[in-house]
Design an enzyme around this catalytic site. Structure first.
Site, mmCIF file in Angstrom:
data_model
loop_
_atom_site.group_PDB
_atom_site.id
_atom_site.type_symbol
_atom_site.label_atom_id
_atom_site.label_comp_id
_atom_site.label_asym_id
_atom_site.label_seq_id
_atom_site.Cartn_x
_atom_site.Cartn_y
_atom_site.Cartn_z
ATOM 1 N N SER A 243 1.887 1.461 3.283
ATOM 2 C CA SER A 243 1.733 1.990 4.750
ATOM 3 C C SER A 243 1.873 3.420 5.047
ATOM 4 O O SER A 243 1.519 4.033 6.110
ATOM 5 C CB SER A 243 2.565 1.316 5.792
ATOM 6 O OG SER A 243 2.195 -0.151 5.972
ATOM 7 N N LYS B 126 -1.203 5.472 5.899
ATOM 8 C CA LYS B 126 -1.807 5.467 7.556
ATOM 9 C C LYS B 126 -1.596 6.530 8.088
ATOM 10 O O LYS B 126 -2.293 6.902 8.925
ATOM 11 C CB LYS B 126 -0.927 4.296 8.140
ATOM 12 C CG LYS B 126 -1.095 2.779 7.668
ATOM 13 C CD LYS B 126 -0.049 1.728 8.132
ATOM 14 C CE LYS B 126 -0.298 0.378 7.800
ATOM 15 N NZ LYS B 126 0.703 -0.681 8.429
ATOM 16 N N VAL C 237 5.593 -0.682 2.323
ATOM 17 C CA VAL C 237 6.193 -1.778 1.573
ATOM 18 C C VAL C 237 6.396 -1.617 0.070
ATOM 19 O O VAL C 237 6.884 -2.503 -0.645
ATOM 20 C CB VAL C 237 5.457 -3.403 1.787
ATOM 21 C CG1 VAL C 237 5.928 -3.844 3.148
ATOM 22 C CG2 VAL C 237 4.186 -3.207 1.458
ATOM 23 N N TYR D 15 -9.393 -0.494 4.179
ATOM 24 C CA TYR D 15 -7.745 -0.535 4.364
ATOM 25 C C TYR D 15 -7.195 -0.976 2.992
ATOM 26 O O TYR D 15 -5.975 -0.196 2.764
ATOM 27 C CB TYR D 15 -7.654 -1.405 5.472
ATOM 28 C CG TYR D 15 -6.272 -1.450 5.815
ATOM 29 C CD1 TYR D 15 -5.396 -0.697 6.299
ATOM 30 C CD2 TYR D 15 -5.682 -2.933 5.427
ATOM 31 C CE1 TYR D 15 -4.066 -0.779 6.495
ATOM 32 C CE2 TYR D 15 -4.222 -3.164 5.597
ATOM 33 C CZ TYR D 15 -3.352 -1.991 6.281
ATOM 34 O OH TYR D 15 -2.136 -2.295 6.405
ATOM 35 N N TYR E 39 8.321 0.545 12.454
ATOM 36 C CA TYR E 39 7.856 -0.720 13.061
ATOM 37 C C TYR E 39 9.054 -1.290 13.981
ATOM 38 O O TYR E 39 9.864 -0.322 14.702
ATOM 39 C CB TYR E 39 7.477 -1.802 11.843
ATOM 40 C CG TYR E 39 6.457 -1.451 11.031
ATOM 41 C CD1 TYR E 39 5.468 -1.102 11.524
ATOM 42 C CD2 TYR E 39 7.126 -1.123 9.602
ATOM 43 C CE1 TYR E 39 4.372 -0.611 10.304
ATOM 44 C CE2 TYR E 39 6.262 -0.452 8.921
ATOM 45 C CZ TYR E 39 4.763 -0.146 9.229
ATOM 46 O OH TYR E 39 3.882 0.105 8.286
HETATM 47 O O1 DON Z 1 -1.226 -4.266 4.903
HETATM 48 C C1 DON Z 1 -0.284 -4.444 4.407
HETATM 49 O O2 DON Z 1 0.487 -5.653 4.771
HETATM 50 C C2 DON Z 1 -0.001 -3.566 3.410
HETATM 51 N N1 DON Z 1 -0.896 -3.035 2.913
HETATM 52 C C3 DON Z 1 0.913 -2.243 4.149
HETATM 53 C C4 DON Z 1 1.927 -3.015 4.878
HETATM 54 C C5 DON Z 1 3.251 -1.913 4.851
HETATM 55 O O3 DON Z 1 3.363 -0.996 3.810
HETATM 56 C C6 DON Z 1 4.116 -2.110 5.814
HETATM 57 N N2 DON Z 1 5.384 -1.190 5.745
HETATM 58 N N3 DON Z 1 6.439 -1.176 5.268
#
Ligand code: DON
Length: 316
Positions: A69, A72, A266, A196, A248
């Site tokens: 993330s 992003k 993550v 994405y 978040y």
């Molecule tokens: O879309 C997802 O779930 C992962 N590619 C990215 C989510 C993420 O990194 C949330 N961060 N803490």
């Protein structure tokens, strides 16, 4: 008063790194993307880039990790550069107070995600980049932008991670299909998701990530008075969103404890910004209950505490 002496900063970084390496409670590695479940949780890195370009790094700062993330932030900068304020017609700027992958607000709010950092919002941002490009081209643009920011062409997408998420990303597929129905995204959900997932699979080291974050620390430029990456106004807007939405449903806690804009992923990475002082990358793969790196969150709190860096301090 805030710390600016590089020698003192080096001592602080080493002290934090030693403390984090010795920690036994390291959080839990993300396993909903199967490829990330295999990452060794006993890793930790902290890297700072200062206004003069000097780097202070310790721990596993040259080990690549999946930025997830954190990507992003870069995609948002690309999308704002392309479509400008029209982006805000399809995504909001409010904290969600819900987990990163939540669908619950989307129906009430007619398919408009709360902000560009929750998964739904990031998928909408990627769709905006795809308005005038095909997935391969759009990915190339995001990756090129990250390489330009970091000043390093040795940054790439990890195809195994992208494939792993493509095979398991059912929840993101639900978000994308739901938003396609509302018209928030215009391209086919499969194309948007493919782009994405690959964007999230960008892999880089903490040292590279700190370099890539300089543009947010220095008003849109790679160094004070240096090459301009984005407009200063845009850098401030992105920092504001990182502070309020970058973690978040843990964003309030991060702002309270650390007091700096930050964006987590993550994969265990956090990019944090001490405006005018440093771009900071911290990485440890184990996550806390809300999906942010457990040790990187603690380490950044220690760093803010010891340096006096805070966007809320008079002399930060
Ligand atoms: O879309 C997802 O779930 C992962 N590619 C990215 C989510 C993420 O990194 C949330 N961060 N803490």
């Amino acid at each position: 008063m805030s710390v600016t002496d590089p020698e003192r900063l080096r001592e602080i970084v080493e002290e934090i790194c030693d403390a984090m390496t010795a920690e036994t409670e390291r959080g839990r590695v993300a396993d909903y993307i199967p490829q990330l479940a295999d990452v060794d949780p006993d890793q930790f890195a902290l890297a700072l880039v200062l206004p003069d370009g000097a780097v202070i790094a310790d721990g596993d700062a040259d080990t690549r990790f999946s930025i997830q993330s954190v990507s992003k932030v870069f995609a948002l900068a690309v999308a704002l550069g392309r479509v400008g304020d029209a982006l805000w017609n399809r995504v909001g700027r409010e904290p969600s107070g819900d987990p990163f992958n939540s669908i619950v607000q989307l129906e009430h709010e007619r398919g408009i995600p709360r902000n560009p950092f929750i998964n739904a919002g990031a998928i909408a941002v990627t769709d905006a980049i795809l308005a005038r490009s095909e997935p391969r081209e759009a990915l190339g643009q995001i990756l090129q932008f990250v390489r330009f920011l970091a000043g390093d062409d040795d940054i790439a997408i990890d195809p195994a991670v992208a494939k792993s998420e493509t095979a398991s990303g059912w929840r993101n597929a639900a978000l994308a299909n739901f938003m396609r129905d509302f018209g928030t995204i215009q391209r086919h959900p499969d194309k948007v998701l493919g782009t994405y997932f690959h964007q999230c699979a960008i892999a880089m080291t903490a040292r590279q990530l700190a370099h890539a974050g300089r543009f947010l620390a220095f008003d849109g430029s790679l160094s004070p008075g240096g090459s301009r990456a984005i407009a200063p106004r845009m850098a401030r807007q992105i920092n504001a969103l990182m502070l309020t939405c970058g973690h978040y449903d843990g964003s309030g806690e991060f702002a309270f404890r650390v007091g700096l804009p930050g964006k987590s992923g993550v994969g265990g990475g956090i990019l944090a910004v001490a405006p005018g002082r440093a771009a900071i990358a911290c990485w440890s793969p184990g996550l806390n209950a809300v999906g942010n790196s457990h040790l990187a969150s603690i380490a950044l709190e220690m760093l803010a505490d010891r340096t006096g860096w805070s966007v809320f301090a008079a002399n930060s």
